[in-house]
Write a protein that holds these residues in place. Structure first.
Motif, mmCIF file in Angstrom:
data_model
loop_
_atom_site.group_PDB
_atom_site.id
_atom_site.type_symbol
_atom_site.label_atom_id
_atom_site.label_comp_id
_atom_site.label_asym_id
_atom_site.label_seq_id
_atom_site.Cartn_x
_atom_site.Cartn_y
_atom_site.Cartn_z
ATOM 1 N N LEU A 4 26.260 33.474 41.068
ATOM 2 C CA LEU A 4 27.330 34.169 41.761
ATOM 3 C C LEU A 4 27.264 35.644 41.420
ATOM 4 C CD1 LEU A 4 30.229 31.687 41.060
ATOM 5 C CD2 LEU A 4 28.950 31.961 43.174
ATOM 6 N N ILE A 5 27.313 36.477 42.437
ATOM 7 C CA ILE A 5 27.316 37.914 42.241
ATOM 8 C C ILE A 5 28.704 38.408 42.591
ATOM 9 C CG2 ILE A 5 26.332 40.092 42.985
ATOM 10 C CD1 ILE A 5 23.785 38.509 43.702
ATOM 11 N N LYS A 6 29.261 39.248 41.735
ATOM 12 C CA LYS A 6 30.624 39.703 41.971
ATOM 13 C C LYS A 6 30.714 41.208 41.808
ATOM 14 C CE LYS A 6 31.848 38.865 37.218
ATOM 15 N NZ LYS A 6 32.694 38.165 36.306
ATOM 16 N N ARG A 7 31.800 41.747 42.276
ATOM 17 C CA ARG A 7 32.069 43.172 42.140
ATOM 18 C C ARG A 7 33.442 43.310 41.506
ATOM 19 N NH1 ARG A 7 32.081 46.797 47.435
ATOM 20 N NH2 ARG A 7 33.646 45.236 47.901
ATOM 21 N N LEU A 8 33.514 44.110 40.465
ATOM 22 C CA LEU A 8 34.774 44.314 39.760
ATOM 23 C C LEU A 8 35.303 45.713 40.024
ATOM 24 C CD1 LEU A 8 33.869 42.744 36.316
ATOM 25 C CD2 LEU A 8 35.172 41.712 38.149
ATOM 26 N N SER A 9 36.600 45.833 40.003
ATOM 27 C CA SER A 9 37.267 47.119 40.131
ATOM 28 C C SER A 9 38.377 47.135 39.097
ATOM 29 C CB SER A 9 37.828 47.281 41.545
ATOM 30 O OG SER A 9 38.533 48.494 41.648
ATOM 31 N N GLY A 10 38.102 47.758 37.956
ATOM 32 C CA GLY A 10 39.088 47.738 36.876
ATOM 33 C C GLY A 10 39.257 46.317 36.381
ATOM 34 N N SER A 38 35.987 35.424 38.538
ATOM 35 C CA SER A 38 36.824 36.284 37.712
ATOM 36 C C SER A 38 36.372 36.339 36.254
ATOM 37 C CB SER A 38 38.281 35.807 37.763
ATOM 38 O OG SER A 38 38.442 34.626 36.995
ATOM 39 N N LEU A 39 35.504 35.428 35.853
ATOM 40 C CA LEU A 39 35.081 35.372 34.452
ATOM 41 C C LEU A 39 34.085 36.487 34.131
ATOM 42 C CD1 LEU A 39 34.617 31.518 34.198
ATOM 43 C CD2 LEU A 39 36.455 32.881 33.189
#
Length: 80
Positions: A4-10, A38-39
């Protein structure tokens, strides 16, 4: 399992609307996928580990992950 590829913002996780509009996913499967996204990247993945942070039992989480993998959801939900 799919990566899973994710993008975080803060302290927020940005999740594609494809996750929520995917008719192959039930509400439990969507919640499991959102939790995985979210992990932190260094989180040591295990079904028992998920069961420790979710109210669902090991069997329900395992079934959800199996359904998602069978339906190739991880591939469809990739983002940058």
């Amino acid at each position: 399992m799919s990566k899973l590829i994710k993008r975080l913002s803060g302290d927020f996780t940005i999740i594609s609307n494809k996750v929520f509009r995917n008719k192959k996913l039930g509400v439990t499967d969507r919640g499991t996928l959102c939790t995985l996204l979210s992990l932190p990247d260094n989180w040591n993945f295990s079904i028992r580990g998920l069961a420790a942070i979710l109210p669902d039992g090991v069997t329900k989480i395992e079934n959800s992950l199996n359904r998602s993998e069978e339906r190739r959801v991880g591939k469809e939900c990739r983002s940058r």
